[in-house]
Design a protein around this motif. Structure first.
Motif, PDB file in Angstrom:
ATOM      1  N   ARG A  27       0.838  -1.213   0.000  1.00  0.00           N
ATOM      2  CA  ARG A  27       0.000   0.000   0.000  1.00  0.00           C
ATOM      3  C   ARG A  27       0.866   1.254   0.000  1.00  0.00           C
ATOM      4  NH1 ARG A  27      -4.470   2.482  -1.216  1.00  0.00           N
ATOM      5  NH2 ARG A  27      -5.691   3.354   0.466  1.00  0.00           N
TER       6      ARG A  27
ATOM      7  N   ALA B 232       2.408   1.661  -3.470  1.00  0.00           N
ATOM      8  CA  ALA B 232       1.394   2.063  -4.449  1.00  0.00           C
ATOM      9  C   ALA B 232       1.000   3.531  -4.274  1.00  0.00           C
ATOM     10  CB  ALA B 232       0.164   1.159  -4.328  1.00  0.00           C
ATOM     11  N   LEU B 233       0.807   3.961  -3.026  1.00  0.00           N
ATOM     12  CA  LEU B 233       0.445   5.365  -2.776  1.00  0.00           C
ATOM     13  C   LEU B 233       1.547   6.316  -3.238  1.00  0.00           C
ATOM     14  CD1 LEU B 233      -1.162   5.121   0.764  1.00  0.00           C
ATOM     15  CD2 LEU B 233      -2.304   5.886  -1.320  1.00  0.00           C
ATOM     16  N   ARG B 234       2.788   5.956  -2.934  1.00  0.00           N
ATOM     17  CA  ARG B 234       3.919   6.804  -3.335  1.00  0.00           C
ATOM     18  C   ARG B 234       4.002   6.901  -4.862  1.00  0.00           C
ATOM     19  NH1 ARG B 234       8.911   5.798  -4.906  1.00  0.00           N
ATOM     20  NH2 ARG B 234       8.917   3.601  -4.295  1.00  0.00           N
TER      21      ARG B 234
ATOM     22  N   GLN C 204       1.572   6.353  -7.061  1.00  0.00           N
ATOM     23  CA  GLN C 204       0.398   7.069  -7.584  1.00  0.00           C
ATOM     24  C   GLN C 204       0.619   8.575  -7.579  1.00  0.00           C
ATOM     25  OE1 GLN C 204      -2.929   5.962  -5.128  1.00  0.00           O
ATOM     26  NE2 GLN C 204      -3.180   3.961  -6.094  1.00  0.00           N
ATOM     27  N   ARG C 205       1.346   9.053  -6.593  1.00  0.00           N
ATOM     28  CA  ARG C 205       1.605  10.490  -6.481  1.00  0.00           C
ATOM     29  C   ARG C 205       2.841  10.918  -7.270  1.00  0.00           C
ATOM     30  NH1 ARG C 205      -1.454   8.964  -2.381  1.00  0.00           N
ATOM     31  NH2 ARG C 205      -2.696  10.444  -1.212  1.00  0.00           N
TER      32      ARG C 205
ATOM     33  N   HIS D 270       0.513  11.593   3.327  1.00  0.00           N
ATOM     34  CA  HIS D 270      -0.467  11.184   2.317  1.00  0.00           C
ATOM     35  C   HIS D 270      -1.840  11.799   2.544  1.00  0.00           C
ATOM     36  CE1 HIS D 270       1.982   8.365   0.067  1.00  0.00           C
ATOM     37  NE2 HIS D 270       2.395   7.818   1.192  1.00  0.00           N
TER      38      HIS D 270
END
Length: 195
Positions: free
Chosen positions: A23, A26-28, A30-31, A71
């Motif tokens: 997670r 993926a978050l990193r 995505q940004r 985030h």
């Protein structure tokens, strides 16, 4: 008086570390952030981030708090994949339980996050003589309603200290730092409603 419910089984630590690692990465991505970008935004070292993303270490509550702030999301949304729909009934045995490897803090997702719902409910349990601090909120102005079920707890919000006894409710919108402390002789168990 009814016996207390048995504690739900904690999530498998290795599985949860892998889920959090995936997670976080993926978050990193995505940004469009590099590890250096996230390190600068969160205050967590690049080396630590790399080890977290590779599930080589378990993250503490304080580290996860810093990453959530970077985030802009609550910890529960970071830790658990947010369902698009939601089950109306969540059995006690199905409520995920996470333990902070550093402090012994336990966090049970009573009503986990869902995209269609605004709020969530968490149960926290802190051992005696525990101190957990968060430098900033996951999202400025996030509404909290903390009900102390038993024990003793001091919560400092932007430097203002509130001492709670069993049955007390602390309501606040979080814009800055927060600190949760239990005394030497007592732990704390509470419900936290996030809106």
């Amino acid at each position: 008086m009814k016996d207390p419910l048995p504690e739900p089984s904690p999530l498998d630590p290795a599985q949860l570390d892998r889920q959090i690692a995936d997670r976080l990465k993926a978050l990193r991505l995505q940004r469009g952030w590099s590890l250096d970008d996230l390190a600068r935004l969160s205050g967590v070292s690049r080396a630590s981030l790399s080890r977290l993303e590779n599930a080589e270490v378990s993250a503490s509550a304080a580290t996860l708090g810093r990453l959530c702030a970077a985030h802009g999301m609550p910890l529960s949304r970071l830790m658990y994949l947010v369902e698009e729909g939601f089950a109306p009934l969540i059995r006690y045995s199905d409520q995920p339980l996470w333990r902070d490897p550093e402090t012994g803090f336990r966090r049970r997702a009573v009503s986990p996050p869902a995209q269609a719902l605004a709020g969530e409910v968490l149960e926290g349990s802190l051992p005696p003589a525990t101190r957990i601090s968060y430098e900033r909120p996951p999202r400025p102005g996030l509404e909290h309603h903390l009900v102390l079920l038993d024990g003793a707890l001091a919560v400092s919000l932007d430097g203002t200290r509130h001492t709670l006894s069993a049955g007390d409710c602390l309501r606040y919108q979080l814009f800055g730092s927060s600190l949760f402390e239990t005394p030497e002789d007592a732990g704390a168990r509470y419900l936290l409603f996030l809106v």
